[in-house]
Write an enzyme that holds these catalytic residues in place. Structure first.
Site, PDB file in Angstrom:
ATOM      1  N   LEU A  59       1.213  -1.133   0.012  1.00 31.68           N
ATOM      2  CA  LEU A  59       0.337   0.002   0.195  1.00 31.68           C
ATOM      3  C   LEU A  59       0.955   1.119  -0.134  1.00 31.68           C
ATOM      4  O   LEU A  59       0.528   2.325  -0.171  1.00 31.68           O
ATOM      5  CB  LEU A  59      -0.765  -0.094   0.192  1.00 31.68           C
ATOM      6  CG  LEU A  59      -2.293  -1.014   1.419  1.00 31.68           C
ATOM      7  CD1 LEU A  59      -2.938  -1.121   2.641  1.00 31.68           C
ATOM      8  CD2 LEU A  59      -3.293  -0.743  -0.182  1.00 31.68           C
ATOM      9  N   ASN A 276       9.644  -9.111  -9.677  1.00 31.53           N
ATOM     10  CA  ASN A 276      10.410 -10.252  -8.649  1.00 31.53           C
ATOM     11  C   ASN A 276      10.062 -10.719  -7.489  1.00 31.53           C
ATOM     12  O   ASN A 276       9.199 -10.270  -6.997  1.00 31.53           O
ATOM     13  CB  ASN A 276      10.984  -9.459  -7.727  1.00 31.53           C
ATOM     14  CG  ASN A 276      12.785  -9.692  -7.341  1.00 31.53           C
ATOM     15  OD1 ASN A 276      12.975 -11.539  -7.305  1.00 31.53           O
ATOM     16  ND2 ASN A 276      13.096  -9.486  -5.691  1.00 31.53           N
ATOM     17  N   ASP A 303       0.567  -9.393  -4.728  1.00 29.87           N
ATOM     18  CA  ASP A 303       1.673  -9.005  -4.310  1.00 29.87           C
ATOM     19  C   ASP A 303       1.653  -7.101  -5.570  1.00 29.87           C
ATOM     20  O   ASP A 303       2.254  -7.120  -5.979  1.00 29.87           O
ATOM     21  CB  ASP A 303       3.008  -9.610  -5.275  1.00 29.87           C
ATOM     22  CG  ASP A 303       4.196  -8.902  -5.061  1.00 29.87           C
ATOM     23  OD1 ASP A 303       4.076  -8.159  -4.365  1.00 29.87           O
ATOM     24  OD2 ASP A 303       4.906  -9.398  -5.396  1.00 29.87           O
ATOM     25  N   GLY A 322       8.083  -5.068 -10.530  1.00 34.52           N
ATOM     26  CA  GLY A 322       6.070  -5.059  -9.555  1.00 34.52           C
ATOM     27  C   GLY A 322       5.706  -4.292 -10.357  1.00 34.52           C
ATOM     28  O   GLY A 322       5.589  -3.569 -11.358  1.00 34.52           O
TER      29      GLY A 322
HETATM   30 ZN   LIG Z   1       8.785  -9.971  -2.596  1.00 35.41          ZN
END
Ligand SMILES: [Zn+2]
Length: 425
Positions: A59, A276, A303, A322
């Site tokens: 967040l 990742n 994730d 990400g």
């Molecule tokens: Zn991770």
């Protein structure tokens, strides 16, 4: 408090029925219900699921409110059908004290769109050197039960052992980001044919598998609960399968992107596909999907990793890893699993709620149950437009892809957070 009567809705794939929500709970379930004071929602063609629960959300607040806030991430979650999310600890400052986890927990309550359950750091500053105040975080108002250095691996085996021993006293969980750091130095993508062709330093599958193998043995030795974040390789699945067969207390999650996207996406050099652990091969995807169906993988976790434009729209090598996930996870699950509603409810709601110990979540709609639920239109298809997402960031790997399913409404304790596919607040 308004009452809601949802008519002709399929509860987790069953034959259509009516569902009355009143005073925060599911008051009645059955055909032909009437409630003159209730707002009626036509549920024809819709599926009601227990509100989704995410074990792995970033967040970004405190510290990177330009990328996401507790409120914007909560709204993205509600729009994705979630009623609870676990917030990862790699904020700035790191959530390694009672003060920071309480701050995140309080911000979640103020936003009021999903229940935000903070995850505490395992080590001070995620530095991997000494244990954080695990007990103080557990005793805080946030009542932390899951600890993770996610983004970093707890690589020191002695520290990992001590962390597992420490949380055993209150049945806590260590959630490991499994990445042997010496094997992934400078890594940019999955190590394999594609990385060789592109000349990028590879992140080998064994770097994940070696840590999982070590950690299941440590968890077995200590008798503690281990959770493995974002499992991404076929080999990891086999390590977990063996550990579970021996009765090790281990659970594991897989992300939507690892179930759908391969390392070939890196050929575009578009950093939106940098993540990742990295995107793997089609063979890994097949193994992950099979393990999700047979239960070796317990949970789909997003994730969700929002990043500001300057951290993502740059050269591949400099981009942060990400991708966003909350607003697309259910669609990816439908794409990957098809309309297997019981399996989806199990992997995205019931099991994650049980792992995190979130009472009132992960329970199928039934009389007397807290009304934490979401309504899905499985026949809808939507094209993902990054600018239309509620997240403050735009780094979705599904931009302009057309995906199945749409969240029509989400209820948190009987109050709508999403109606007609739009956030209520
Ligand atoms: Zn991770």
């Amino acid at each position: 408090m308004t009452a809601y009567l949802i008519t002709s809705v399929s509860v987790v794939g069953a034959a259509p029925t009516d569902l009355l929500i009143r005073d925060g709970v599911v008051a009645e379930v059955g055909p032909g219900l009437s409630a003159p004071d209730a707002t009626v929602i036509d549920g024809t063609g819709l599926v009601a699921l227990p509100g989704l629960v995410d074990l792995h959300t970033h967040l970004r607040e405190p510290g990177r409110e330009d990328a996401e806030t507790v409120e914007s991430g909560s709204r993205a979650a509600a729009l994705g059908g979630y009623t609870a999310v676990c917030a990862m600890a790699n904020t700035s400052p790191v959530a390694d004290t009672a003060g920071v986890v309480e701050q995140v927990w309080r911000l979640g309550r103020e936003a009021g769109l999903v229940d935000v359950q903070p995850i505490g750091a395992v080590t001070v500053g995620l530095a991997g050197e000494r244990l954080a105040e695990l007990g103080a975080m557990a005793d805080s108002a946030a009542r932390v039960r899951i600890f993770s250095d996610d983004g970093h691996c707890v690589a020191d085996p002695k520290l990992m052992r001590r962390a597992l021993e420490y949380v055993k006293a209150f049945d806590g969980i260590i959630a490991q980001h499994a990445e042997e750091p010496r094997l992934t130095e400078g890594a940019q993508m999955h190590e394999g044919e594609v990385s060789t062709r592109l000349g990028l330093i590879g992140w080998p599958a064994v770097a994940e598998e070696a840590i999982i193998a070590r950690d299941v043995l440590l968890a077995e030795h200590v008798g503690s609960r281990l959770h493995v974040c974002h499992v991404s390789t076929a080999g990891s699945v086999e390590v977990l399968r063996q550990a579970k067969a021996r009765g090790v207390r281990v659970t594991a999650e897989v992300t939507p992107h690892h179930l759908l996207l391969t390392d070939e996406r890196a050929e575009s050099y578009d950093p939106v596909f940098k993540v990742n652990p990295p995107l793997r091969t089609a063979a890994d995807i097949a193994a992950l999907r099979a393990a999700l169906a047979d239960g070796v993988l317990d949970v789909i976790a997003t994730d969700h990793a929002p990043h500001a434009v300057e951290d993502k729209e740059c050269e591949w090598a400099y981009a942060r890893p990400g991708m966003l996930g909350l607003e697309t996870a259910l669609s990816i699950a439908l794409e990957v699993l098809g309309p297997r509603w019981d399996l989806i409810a199990e992997r995205m709601s019931r099991t994650p709620a049980r792992i995190a110990g979130l009472t009132g979540h992960g329970i199928d709609p039934a009389p007397g149950v807290p009304a934490n639920l979401t309504l899905v239109d499985p026949s809808a298809r939507r094209t993902i437009e990054p600018t239309e997402l509620a997240s403050r960031s735009r780094n979705t790997p599904y931009a302009r892809m057309t995906l199945p399913g749409r969240i029509v409404a989400t209820f948190l304790r009987g109050e709508p957070t999403v109606l007609d596919g739009k956030a209520v607040n």
